[in-house]
Design a protein around this motif. Structure first.
Motif, PDB file in Angstrom:
ATOM      1  N   PHE A  88      11.353 -18.139   8.555  1.00  0.00           N
ATOM      2  CA  PHE A  88      10.415 -17.237   7.889  1.00  0.00           C
ATOM      3  C   PHE A  88       9.572 -16.479   8.901  1.00  0.00           C
ATOM      4  O   PHE A  88       9.038 -17.073   9.848  1.00  0.00           O
ATOM      5  N   ASP A  89       9.441 -15.179   8.689  1.00  0.00           N
ATOM      6  CA  ASP A  89       8.374 -14.425   9.320  1.00  0.00           C
ATOM      7  C   ASP A  89       7.064 -14.942   8.720  1.00  0.00           C
ATOM      8  O   ASP A  89       7.059 -15.523   7.622  1.00  0.00           O
ATOM      9  N   VAL A  90       5.954 -14.724   9.386  1.00  0.00           N
ATOM     10  CA  VAL A  90       4.673 -15.234   8.880  1.00  0.00           C
ATOM     11  C   VAL A  90       3.820 -14.134   8.262  1.00  0.00           C
ATOM     12  O   VAL A  90       3.525 -14.160   7.071  1.00  0.00           O
ATOM     13  N   ASP A  91       3.427 -13.140   9.055  1.00  0.00           N
ATOM     14  CA  ASP A  91       2.523 -12.099   8.561  1.00  0.00           C
ATOM     15  C   ASP A  91       3.199 -11.221   7.510  1.00  0.00           C
ATOM     16  O   ASP A  91       4.302 -10.719   7.709  1.00  0.00           O
ATOM     17  N   SER A  92       2.528 -11.053   6.377  1.00  0.00           N
ATOM     18  CA  SER A  92       3.028 -10.273   5.242  1.00  0.00           C
ATOM     19  C   SER A  92       4.283 -10.877   4.618  1.00  0.00           C
ATOM     20  O   SER A  92       4.985 -10.211   3.850  1.00  0.00           O
ATOM     21  N   THR A  93       4.561 -12.129   4.936  1.00  0.00           N
ATOM     22  CA  THR A  93       5.675 -12.846   4.301  1.00  0.00           C
ATOM     23  C   THR A  93       5.162 -14.205   3.845  1.00  0.00           C
ATOM     24  O   THR A  93       4.859 -14.385   2.674  1.00  0.00           O
ATOM     25  N   VAL A  94       5.046 -15.139   4.736  1.00  0.00           N
ATOM     26  CA  VAL A  94       4.459 -16.434   4.383  1.00  0.00           C
ATOM     27  C   VAL A  94       2.982 -16.260   4.022  1.00  0.00           C
ATOM     28  O   VAL A  94       2.487 -16.883   3.088  1.00  0.00           O
ATOM     29  N   CYS A  95       2.302 -15.408   4.765  1.00  0.00           N
ATOM     30  CA  CYS A  95       0.884 -15.123   4.511  1.00  0.00           C
ATOM     31  C   CYS A  95       0.707 -13.697   4.002  1.00  0.00           C
ATOM     32  O   CYS A  95       1.523 -12.815   4.285  1.00  0.00           O
ATOM     33  N   LEU A  96      -0.372 -13.483   3.275  1.00  0.00           N
ATOM     34  CA  LEU A  96      -0.643 -12.171   2.712  1.00  0.00           C
ATOM     35  C   LEU A  96      -1.092 -11.153   3.748  1.00  0.00           C
ATOM     36  O   LEU A  96      -0.957  -9.946   3.535  1.00  0.00           O
ATOM     37  N   ASP A  97      -1.629 -11.627   4.852  1.00  0.00           N
ATOM     38  CA  ASP A  97      -2.233 -10.735   5.828  1.00  0.00           C
ATOM     39  C   ASP A  97      -1.381 -10.556   7.071  1.00  0.00           C
ATOM     40  O   ASP A  97      -0.507 -11.373   7.372  1.00  0.00           O
ATOM     41  N   GLU A  98      -1.654  -9.476   7.810  1.00  0.00           N
ATOM     42  CA  GLU A  98      -1.161  -9.315   9.173  1.00  0.00           C
ATOM     43  C   GLU A  98      -2.213  -9.947  10.079  1.00  0.00           C
ATOM     44  O   GLU A  98      -3.322  -9.428  10.219  1.00  0.00           O
ATOM     45  N   GLY A  99      -1.881 -11.078  10.672  1.00  0.00           N
ATOM     46  CA  GLY A  99      -2.861 -11.876  11.396  1.00  0.00           C
ATOM     47  C   GLY A  99      -3.608 -11.116  12.475  1.00  0.00           C
ATOM     48  O   GLY A  99      -4.834 -11.224  12.591  1.00  0.00           O
ATOM     49  N   ILE A 100      -2.905 -10.332  13.277  1.00  0.00           N
ATOM     50  CA  ILE A 100      -3.573  -9.620  14.363  1.00  0.00           C
ATOM     51  C   ILE A 100      -4.519  -8.550  13.817  1.00  0.00           C
ATOM     52  O   ILE A 100      -5.582  -8.291  14.383  1.00  0.00           O
ATOM     53  N   ASP A 101      -4.170  -7.963  12.675  1.00  0.00           N
ATOM     54  CA  ASP A 101      -5.067  -6.985  12.053  1.00  0.00           C
ATOM     55  C   ASP A 101      -6.351  -7.650  11.584  1.00  0.00           C
ATOM     56  O   ASP A 101      -7.451  -7.116  11.745  1.00  0.00           O
ATOM     57  N   GLU A 102      -6.208  -8.824  10.986  1.00  0.00           N
ATOM     58  CA  GLU A 102      -7.367  -9.554  10.498  1.00  0.00           C
ATOM     59  C   GLU A 102      -8.268  -9.994  11.649  1.00  0.00           C
ATOM     60  O   GLU A 102      -9.491  -9.903  11.567  1.00  0.00           O
ATOM     61  N   LEU A 103      -7.640 -10.487  12.720  1.00  0.00           N
ATOM     62  CA  LEU A 103      -8.421 -10.913  13.888  1.00  0.00           C
ATOM     63  C   LEU A 103      -9.136  -9.715  14.508  1.00  0.00           C
ATOM     64  O   LEU A 103     -10.315  -9.807  14.886  1.00  0.00           O
ATOM     65  N   ALA A 104      -8.436  -8.590  14.586  1.00  0.00           N
ATOM     66  CA  ALA A 104      -9.045  -7.393  15.155  1.00  0.00           C
ATOM     67  C   ALA A 104     -10.217  -6.921  14.315  1.00  0.00           C
ATOM     68  O   ALA A 104     -11.265  -6.529  14.851  1.00  0.00           O
ATOM     69  N   GLU A 105     -10.060  -6.963  12.998  1.00  0.00           N
ATOM     70  CA  GLU A 105     -11.165  -6.571  12.119  1.00  0.00           C
ATOM     71  C   GLU A 105     -12.354  -7.499  12.317  1.00  0.00           C
ATOM     72  O   GLU A 105     -13.514  -7.058  12.377  1.00  0.00           O
ATOM     73  N   PHE A 106     -12.089  -8.780  12.454  1.00  0.00           N
ATOM     74  CA  PHE A 106     -13.128  -9.774  12.690  1.00  0.00           C
ATOM     75  C   PHE A 106     -13.874  -9.470  13.988  1.00  0.00           C
ATOM     76  O   PHE A 106     -15.080  -9.687  14.100  1.00  0.00           O
ATOM     77  N   CYS A 107     -13.138  -8.919  14.956  1.00  0.00           N
ATOM     78  CA  CYS A 107     -13.730  -8.591  16.262  1.00  0.00           C
ATOM     79  C   CYS A 107     -14.223  -7.150  16.346  1.00  0.00           C
ATOM     80  O   CYS A 107     -14.670  -6.705  17.406  1.00  0.00           O
ATOM     81  N   GLY A 108     -14.099  -6.395  15.240  1.00  0.00           N
ATOM     82  CA  GLY A 108     -14.644  -5.048  15.195  1.00  0.00           C
ATOM     83  C   GLY A 108     -13.712  -3.919  15.570  1.00  0.00           C
ATOM     84  O   GLY A 108     -14.159  -2.802  15.825  1.00  0.00           O
ATOM     85  N   ALA A 109     -12.395  -4.185  15.602  1.00  0.00           N
ATOM     86  CA  ALA A 109     -11.440  -3.127  15.979  1.00  0.00           C
ATOM     87  C   ALA A 109     -10.310  -3.005  14.967  1.00  0.00           C
ATOM     88  O   ALA A 109      -9.173  -2.695  15.325  1.00  0.00           O
ATOM     89  N   GLY A 110     -10.628  -3.232  13.710  1.00  0.00           N
ATOM     90  CA  GLY A 110      -9.598  -3.317  12.672  1.00  0.00           C
ATOM     91  C   GLY A 110      -8.747  -2.080  12.486  1.00  0.00           C
ATOM     92  O   GLY A 110      -7.520  -2.160  12.464  1.00  0.00           O
ATOM     93  N   LYS A 111      -9.362  -0.911  12.342  1.00  0.00           N
ATOM     94  CA  LYS A 111      -8.619   0.303  12.007  1.00  0.00           C
ATOM     95  C   LYS A 111      -7.620   0.683  13.091  1.00  0.00           C
ATOM     96  O   LYS A 111      -6.445   0.965  12.804  1.00  0.00           O
ATOM     97  N   ALA A 112      -8.065   0.697  14.321  1.00  0.00           N
ATOM     98  CA  ALA A 112      -7.199   1.110  15.421  1.00  0.00           C
ATOM     99  C   ALA A 112      -6.006   0.171  15.574  1.00  0.00           C
ATOM    100  O   ALA A 112      -4.872   0.616  15.808  1.00  0.00           O
TER     101      ALA A 112
END
Length: 295
Positions: A88-112
């Motif tokens: 299984f792929d994980v991001d957007s498959t096993v999990c609803l989110d793209e993990g690196i996007d979520e982490l980036a948003e948490f760190c303030g760089a989500g959009k880019a």
């Protein structure tokens, strides 16, 4: 993909994680047959840092056409029922989110970062370039990653836990293969009861003071073609006769080749990437389909 048309719809609010109401971008209309007849649903196509996920919900009945690979052929169905292992792929498959996007948003760089993710998953940019570029935009520290994991527990896709449980009950081995990071995937594996040795993913590297210094480029999943290489390694090491890969992106599709996966199932319950879906052996929007047809 001519059978899947894009339609403008009225905004739909998403209250899944954000405190503010968010709106969905243009969606794709699809149909899927189940025990109660044909179901029509709407799926978000693009990634946005302001949007998490809208589950596909029935909106009525119709005779809308759909791709041929939404209904598995006899050969594909027979193959699904005799696999020895499923990756299984994980991001957007096993999990609803793209993990690196979520982490980036948490760190303030989500959009880019989300913009880079969209390009990488569509296959237009070499994966290693996209990974390095995204990480360079926010350089997460060890403490930021730890805080993220504590404050943002994994959100599993509907039905994935039940599917994994059924696979294990049938003595089918389950693996997680991801371009994401082990630090964030370990909790997912723990929830699903998947051993850590069955995880193939990237590793964030930190200095003595917890500062970000890069990622382990020796991991097979750190580069383009890495998922296919990981699947080949799994297959060769365990001598599996038949193996399936399930995911949503171009890097997952790459694993469908001789010596790697015999079957590629495109899961579009979170993200529909039409260029990937069109080449899949089987296109599904609901893990229940895989559970019910496993036998």
């Amino acid at each position: 993909m001519e059978a899947l048309g894009s339609y403008k719809i009225s905004p739909v609010c998403d209250y899944s994680r954000k405190s503010k109401c968010r709106f969905l971008s243009p969606c794709t209309l699809y149909s899927r047959k189940n025990a109660n007849g044909t179901r029509i649903g709407l799926l978000k196509q693009s990634i946005s840092s302001n949007i998490t996920v809208a589950s596909a919900q029935p909106v009525g009945s119709s005779k809308v056409g759909h791709p041929e690979n939404m209904l598995p052929s006899k050969e594909i169905l027979e193959l699904w029922r005799i696999v020895d292992a499923v990756c299984f792929d994980v991001d957007s498959t096993v999990c609803l989110d793209e993990g690196i996007d979520e982490l980036a948003e948490f760190c303030g760089a989500g959009k880019a970062v989300a913009e880079w993710t969209a390009r990488a998953m569509g296959g237009s940019v070499p994966f290693e370039d996209a990974l390095a570029s995204r990480l360079s935009l926010f350089s997460p520290s060890l403490s930021q990653v730890q805080n993220f994991i504590e404050q943002r527990p994994p959100r599993l896709s509907p039905g994935i836990k039940e599917l994994v449980e059924k696979l294990k009950a049938k003595h089918i081995d389950v693996y997680l293969i991801s371009g994401g990071f082990r630090q964030m995937i370990n909790p997912v594996a723990s929830i699903l009861g998947i051993p850590k040795e069955n995880i193939f993913a990237n590793q964030l590297l930190f200095g003595s003071s917890g500062e970000f210094v890069g990622f382990d480029r020796n991991e097979p999943t750190s580069k383009s073609g890495g998922k296919a290489a990981a699947v080949e390694q799994i297959r060769k090491g365990h001598k599996y006769k038949k193996l399936a890969m399930i995911g949503d992106g171009a890097t997952d599709l790459e694993a469908r080749r001789p010596g790697a996966a015999d079957l590629f199932i495109c899961y579009a319950g979170v993200q529909l990437r039409e260029s990937v879906a069109a080449k899949a052996d089987w296109l599904v929007f609901d893990f229940a389909d895989l559970i019910n047809l496993l036998g």
